[in-house]
Design a protein around this motif. Structure first.
Motif, PDB file in Angstrom:
ATOM      1  N   TRP A   1      35.153  34.914  34.055  1.00 13.42           N
ATOM      2  CA  TRP A   1      36.345  34.962  34.909  1.00 13.42           C
ATOM      3  C   TRP A   1      36.606  36.320  35.515  1.00 13.42           C
ATOM      4  CZ3 TRP A   1      40.757  37.898  34.634  1.00 13.42           C
ATOM      5  CH2 TRP A   1      40.965  38.612  33.457  1.00 13.42           C
ATOM      6  N   ASP A   2      36.262  37.371  34.749  1.00 14.74           N
ATOM      7  CA  ASP A   2      36.524  38.726  35.217  1.00 14.74           C
ATOM      8  C   ASP A   2      35.768  39.022  36.505  1.00 14.74           C
ATOM      9  OD1 ASP A   2      37.865  41.041  34.724  1.00 14.74           O
ATOM     10  OD2 ASP A   2      37.103  41.214  32.679  1.00 14.74           O
ATOM     11  N   ALA A   3      34.474  38.723  36.469  1.00 16.23           N
ATOM     12  CA  ALA A   3      33.645  38.968  37.648  1.00 16.23           C
ATOM     13  C   ALA A   3      34.074  38.050  38.791  1.00 16.23           C
ATOM     14  CB  ALA A   3      32.183  38.762  37.309  1.00 16.23           C
TER      15      ALA A   3
ATOM     16  N   GLU B   1      37.003  37.036  39.554  1.00 12.70           N
ATOM     17  CA  GLU B   1      38.198  37.540  40.214  1.00 12.70           C
ATOM     18  C   GLU B   1      37.892  38.752  41.085  1.00 12.70           C
ATOM     19  OE1 GLU B   1      41.658  37.192  37.677  1.00 12.70           O
ATOM     20  OE2 GLU B   1      42.490  38.953  38.653  1.00 12.70           O
ATOM     21  N   THR B   2      36.796  39.439  40.751  1.00 20.77           N
ATOM     22  CA  THR B   2      36.443  40.621  41.538  1.00 20.77           C
ATOM     23  C   THR B   2      36.134  40.260  42.990  1.00 20.77           C
ATOM     24  OG1 THR B   2      35.555  41.517  39.495  1.00 20.77           O
ATOM     25  CG2 THR B   2      35.037  42.696  41.494  1.00 20.77           C
ATOM     26  N   TRP B   3      35.691  39.000  43.223  1.00 13.82           N
ATOM     27  CA  TRP B   3      35.433  38.600  44.615  1.00 13.82           C
ATOM     28  C   TRP B   3      36.700  38.618  45.437  1.00 13.82           C
ATOM     29  CZ3 TRP B   3      30.733  38.752  46.437  1.00 13.82           C
ATOM     30  CH2 TRP B   3      29.659  38.616  45.545  1.00 13.82           C
ATOM     31  N   LEU B   4      37.842  38.365  44.808  1.00 14.56           N
ATOM     32  CA  LEU B   4      39.109  38.445  45.539  1.00 14.56           C
ATOM     33  C   LEU B   4      39.394  39.894  45.925  1.00 14.56           C
ATOM     34  CD1 LEU B   4      41.755  37.070  46.497  1.00 14.56           C
ATOM     35  CD2 LEU B   4      42.735  37.677  44.303  1.00 14.56           C
ATOM     36  N   VAL B   5      39.121  40.809  44.984  1.00 11.19           N
ATOM     37  CA  VAL B   5      39.332  42.225  45.289  1.00 11.19           C
ATOM     38  C   VAL B   5      38.436  42.640  46.444  1.00 11.19           C
ATOM     39  CG1 VAL B   5      39.320  44.561  44.355  1.00 11.19           C
ATOM     40  CG2 VAL B   5      39.920  42.654  42.884  1.00 11.19           C
ATOM     41  N   LEU B   6      37.184  42.151  46.432  1.00 11.58           N
ATOM     42  CA  LEU B   6      36.275  42.497  47.528  1.00 11.58           C
ATOM     43  C   LEU B   6      36.785  41.907  48.843  1.00 11.58           C
ATOM     44  CD1 LEU B   6      33.665  43.848  48.445  1.00 11.58           C
ATOM     45  CD2 LEU B   6      32.506  41.677  48.110  1.00 11.58           C
TER      46      LEU B   6
ATOM     47  N   ILE C   1      39.855  41.026  49.737  1.00 11.51           N
ATOM     48  CA  ILE C   1      41.043  41.736  50.202  1.00 11.51           C
ATOM     49  C   ILE C   1      40.670  43.147  50.655  1.00 11.51           C
ATOM     50  CG2 ILE C   1      43.105  42.858  49.259  1.00 11.51           C
ATOM     51  CD1 ILE C   1      43.554  40.070  50.321  1.00 11.51           C
TER      52      ILE C   1
ATOM     53  N   LEU D   1      41.101  44.691  54.254  1.00 15.48           N
ATOM     54  CA  LEU D   1      41.889  45.916  54.343  1.00 15.48           C
ATOM     55  C   LEU D   1      41.213  46.976  55.198  1.00 15.48           C
ATOM     56  CD1 LEU D   1      44.378  47.542  53.146  1.00 15.48           C
ATOM     57  CD2 LEU D   1      42.851  48.274  51.357  1.00 15.48           C
TER      58      LEU D   1
ATOM     59  N   MET E   1      51.481  34.959  43.800  1.00 17.41           N
ATOM     60  CA  MET E   1      50.086  34.771  43.428  1.00 17.41           C
ATOM     61  C   MET E   1      49.637  35.866  42.470  1.00 17.41           C
ATOM     62  SD  MET E   1      46.654  34.994  45.730  1.00 17.41           S
ATOM     63  CE  MET E   1      46.487  36.742  45.594  1.00 17.41           C
ATOM     64  N   LEU E   2      50.042  37.102  42.780  1.00 21.76           N
ATOM     65  CA  LEU E   2      49.650  38.222  41.914  1.00 21.76           C
ATOM     66  C   LEU E   2      50.250  38.076  40.525  1.00 21.76           C
ATOM     67  CD1 LEU E   2      49.913  41.117  44.489  1.00 21.76           C
ATOM     68  CD2 LEU E   2      47.849  40.293  43.372  1.00 21.76           C
TER      69      LEU E   2
ATOM     70  N   MET F   1      46.790  52.611  55.886  1.00 19.83           N
ATOM     71  CA  MET F   1      45.503  52.139  56.377  1.00 19.83           C
ATOM     72  C   MET F   1      45.376  52.348  57.883  1.00 19.83           C
ATOM     73  SD  MET F   1      43.819  51.495  53.821  1.00 19.83           S
ATOM     74  CE  MET F   1      42.286  50.814  54.435  1.00 19.83           C
TER      75      MET F   1
ATOM     76  N   VAL G   1      34.746  49.147  44.871  1.00 24.53           N
ATOM     77  CA  VAL G   1      34.619  47.728  44.541  1.00 24.53           C
ATOM     78  C   VAL G   1      33.151  47.359  44.369  1.00 24.53           C
ATOM     79  CG1 VAL G   1      35.100  45.375  45.302  1.00 24.53           C
ATOM     80  CG2 VAL G   1      36.727  47.190  45.816  1.00 24.53           C
TER      81      VAL G   1
ATOM     82  N   PHE H   1      32.220  45.213  40.274  1.00 26.50           N
ATOM     83  CA  PHE H   1      31.356  44.093  39.929  1.00 26.50           C
ATOM     84  C   PHE H   1      30.493  44.419  38.716  1.00 26.50           C
ATOM     85  CE2 PHE H   1      32.246  42.610  44.245  1.00 26.50           C
ATOM     86  CZ  PHE H   1      32.483  41.289  43.978  1.00 26.50           C
TER      87      PHE H   1
ATOM     88  N   ALA I   1      32.734  44.283  35.532  1.00 22.38           N
ATOM     89  CA  ALA I   1      33.216  42.949  35.194  1.00 22.38           C
ATOM     90  C   ALA I   1      32.082  42.042  34.754  1.00 22.38           C
ATOM     91  CB  ALA I   1      33.949  42.341  36.389  1.00 22.38           C
ATOM     92  N   THR I   2      30.921  42.152  35.427  1.00 26.88           N
ATOM     93  CA  THR I   2      29.820  41.251  35.101  1.00 26.88           C
ATOM     94  C   THR I   2      29.190  41.606  33.755  1.00 26.88           C
ATOM     95  OG1 THR I   2      29.405  41.174  37.460  1.00 26.88           O
ATOM     96  CG2 THR I   2      27.742  40.202  36.041  1.00 26.88           C
TER      97      THR I   2
END
Lengths: 336, 453
Positions: free
Chosen positions: A59-61, A63-68, A70, A74, A95-96, B84, B99, B104, B107-108
């Motif tokens: 799950w951790d990894a 969720e990182t796709w959301l950070v990427l 966003i 950004l 959501m957060l 930004m 990021v 990654f 987390a991975t």
């Protein structure tokens, strides 16, 4: 500077493609673990342990796709980021909060024999649900081009339900693949129910989508592109019907083909997402802001592209590695 | 209250809450790698027990860091769109690299580290532990690079109010970056050391006479005793760097209003920004000049040279003293502890109480230090380039008030839950550390709930 020859247009396409990839991977990967969270049954503790065990290493990894995603929004399209998130400030905050609740509950429940384990489980469930509803709502408002009128709200609520159903569906397909015995039977049941809601949701959202933007309707309903594009919904529904058949047959198949429902769910996600992408390109905010209008400075984009080209394949490679290490039925929940 | 103040409060709340957890995990990851290595090299099972206990602390801390970090990535756009808009061309890629190269990775491989011990060969598991440690440090590298650039920007040009990147190596390795990076990594090392020593002492106080907390306490005490003088030295160097690039911040730290020679060191004072003077001063003559210029008669610029351009004085002044006080206390405690351990092989009861009391002291020092540097940058968001008030959102204040309240409530609950869970883990450490795989198998077979083993 490398990539000097790439024009701003090309860079824009590359970055919008990367953004799409990140969102799609997020929807699939965090989708199934959010779905598992939403499905968590409040009254059956043994199911909860096994369900959470099935998503533990990932799950951790995910969720990182959301950070990427966003992050890409950004810095590649800063104007779109601030417009999108300022209009959707409250749902984004909810959501957060949901993500915070589920992320920490996951760890709090398991570190030690907790007195309040059930409360953490429930906060995992409701946190997941809050997240999926908020994401669906945000998707809905986004598709309308950030409108706030009553029709847009209705559409967004529909999308909230649709996205939740989609996540719950892919989550139950994940469980069919990962779980055994009773829990797997339960997962089949959830998947059959989820499939119905999801199919209804896809039809409703697709039809509503046609009424929102004139150029989208034109694209889908005119020759010759319309006919080609029709292949997407047709394939999508063929797959869903196939899946319904599979969900009936598989419980008697003695463990064969248990990965099929998840695979179909994955393909359906990709198809829906590409239909969505085709409809709205070249906009980053439908009907409001195009890729080129929102794009940030080309030199900075080139600088980041160097890293992206090197690192993203590595990320994909070690993600695959982890999925191979933990392939097969998930173990009983036990840490380290 | 307006959206500006609320946005600042909310961001301060978020980032203060967030930094608590990376401060622990950055160094704890290296501690874990060390425990794992020791376990590989020796036949004594105690190292694996220590590892098992602390890897759980790590996982919990990491999760809190992740969720509060995700929140931050949204707030750049929601509450500080001007940031930004104006400096995104520099900030964006640095965040992007963080990021891609760190998040990654951490987390991975954390998944392998936490759940893979029986699925992969031992060396792969050790490697995963190492990769997670490298990931957390890489993450610190990028974010501190961006933060340092906001303090000492260079390598860019401003066209029509928008910042464009010119030289990336100048941007990444800007003047304050090496100092800030070292200072923060050492702070992390100290925070983790005191946490390990503190919780181990707490376990002993609760009657745990196992070997594991004794060894963990010893490791942490010696680490802290080595790191703290390094930290004082690094902090001094960082201060000199700040004097060169942000003299107004140093003036606020010292509570110095007028430019003077032979500046005294204020041990205590109440700076009054209205009348631009200090009350109740307790001072050591010429000491500040000696520290800052290495000359007792050296000249230091005062706040009155920067009217309207300097940070709020009292917050910086007091935060600075809290940080220094904490640092000196850490020096005293870790050296006393080290001497006692060296001489007698263990520490007396009163010392255990001191350690347990200081389990979270690293947090206080780290937060105080960040307040000095971040409040010290005001009224600018990016020194000399972008004022904080020019970056703020146009959101209605009510929305920000709502989100601020939600965050404040949830973070308070989480902070207590986190500290409470750590204490609970200490009290039940034996079941965490000493349950072997065989016992786990038996528990499984016996249909006992295996969730807690």
């Amino acid at each position: 500077m490398p990539f000097e020859s790439l024009s701003a247009e090309t860079l824009g396409d590359i970055y919008v493609g990367l953004l799409g990839l990140a969102v799609l991977l997020y929807a699939i990967l965090d989708g199934y673990d959010l779905g598992v969270g939403v499905l968590l049954p409040p009254r059956e503790e043994k199911f909860r342990d096994d369900m959470i065990a099935s998503i533990g290493p990932y799950w951790d990894a995910n969720e990182t796709w959301l950070v990427l995603a966003i992050g890409l929004l950004l810095f590649a399209f800063p104007e779109a980021h601030s417009e999108f998130l300022q209009s959707l400030y409250i749902p984004a905050t909810l959501m957060l909060i949901g993500l915070i609740l589920r992320g920490v509950s996951f760890d709090f429940r398991a570190k030690v024999a907790q007195v309040r384990k059930r409360s953490w489980d429930l906060s995992f469930k409701w946190g997941s649900l809050l997240t999926t509803l908020a994401q669906g709502y945000m998707l809905g408002i986004y598709v309308t081009g950030l409108r706030t009128d009553i029709w847009a709200q209705g559409f967004a609520l529909l999308a909230a339900l649709g996205v939740t159903a989609a996540y719950a569906f892919i989550g139950s397909c994940w469980l069919i693949m990962k779980a055994e015995n009773e829990l797997q039977e339960k997962a089949f049941y959830w998947a059959r129910r989820g499939l119905f809601v999801l199919s209804g949701g896809i039809i409703a959202v697709s039809l509503a989508n046609l009424t929102l933007h004139d150029d989208v309707r034109e694209l889908w309903l005119s020759a010759p592109w319309g006919y080609l594009l029709m292949a997407i919904p047709v394939t999508c529904f063929a797959l869903l019907v196939l899946c319904a058949v599979l969900l009936k047959k598989l419980p008697e198949a003695k463990g064969k083909g248990e990965w099929l429902p998840f695979f179909i769910a994955l393909v359906v996600f990709v198809l829906c997402f590409s239909a969505f992408g085709i409809s709205y390109y070249p906009y980053v905010i439908p009907g409001q802001l195009t890729v080129m209008d929102a794009l940030s400075d080309a030199n900075s984009l080139r600088f980041l592209l160097v890293g992206t080209v090197i690192v993203v394949p590595c990320i994909l490679a070690y993600t695959v590695l982890v999925y191979r290490i933990f392939a097969g039925k998930s173990e009983k929940l036990s840490y380290y | 209250m307006d959206a500006f103040l609320l946005s600042r409060l909310q961001f301060a709340l978020n980032i203060s809450f967030h930094i608590l957890f990376p401060t622990i995990t950055m160094a704890l990851a290296w501690f874990l790698f060390y425990f794992k290595l020791r376990s590989n090299l020796s036949t004594n099972p105690v190292w694996m027990r220590i590892y098992r206990f602390w890897v759980r602390v790590f996982a919990l801390t990491f999760a809190l860091g992740v969720v509060s970090g995700v929140t931050m990535s949204f707030q750049f756009g929601t509450n500080w769109p001007g940031f930004m808009e104006k400096v995104g061309n520099v900030a964006g890629p640095l965040l992007g690299y963080e990021v891609l190269t760190a998040f990654f990775l951490e987390a991975t491989f954390l998944g392998i580290m936490l759940f893979g011990i029986r699925k992969v060969p031992n060396w792969v598991h050790t490697l995963a532990t190492l990769v997670v440690a490298i990931g957390t440090s890489t993450s610190a590298f990028w974010i501190l690079s961006l933060n340092s650039w906001m303090h000492t920007p260079q390598g860019h040009e401003v066209i029509d109010g928008i910042v464009y990147a010119k030289d990336w190596s100048e941007i990444i390795f800007n003047p304050s970056f090496p100092y800030r990076f070292v200072h923060m990594m050492l702070a992390s090392g100290l925070t983790a050391s005191f946490l390990i020593a503190g919780l181990s002492a707490y376990r002993m106080l609760k009657g745990d006479d196992k070997e594991a907390p004794k060894i963990a306490l010893k490791t942490a005490t010696y680490t802290a005793a080595v790191l703290i003088p390094l930290q004082i030295f690094a902090g001094d160097m960082h201060g000199l760097n700040t004097l060169e690039h942000q003299p107004q911040k140093v003036a606020a730290m010292e509570g110095l209003w007028e430019t003077t020679e032979g500046v005294p060191l204020l041990l205590f004072a109440i700076p009054d920004e209205e009348s631009r003077e200090n009350h109740l001063e307790i001072k050591i003559p010429r000491a500040a000049s000696l520290i800052l210029t290495h000359d007792p008669n050296g000249k230091v610029q005062g706040l009155n040279d920067f009217k309207g351009e300097h940070p709020p004085v009292a917050q910086v002044f007091f935060s600075f003293r809290v940080m220094i006080g904490m640092g000196l206390l850490m020096l005293l405690v870790s050296w006393t502890g080290a001497v006692l351990l060296w001489r007698r092989g263990d520490i007396p009861l009163w010392m255990k109480k001191v350690y347990a009391g200081m389990a979270f002291s690293g947090w206080i020092a780290t937060l105080a230090g960040w307040y000095v540097t971040e409040i010290g940058r005001q009224p600018y968001l990016v020194s000399g380039v972008l004022r904080t008030e020019d970056a703020v959102t146009g959101l209605p204040a009510g929305n920000v008030a709502l989100s601020f309240t939600l965050y404040a409530v949830i973070y308070t609950v989480l902070l207590f839950a986190y500290m409470g869970t750590l204490m609970l883990m200490c009290r039940r450490a034996v079941e965490i550390e000493e349950i072997t795989t065989e016992e786990r198998e038996m528990a499984k077979a016996g249909k006992m709930s295996p969730a807690n083993t």
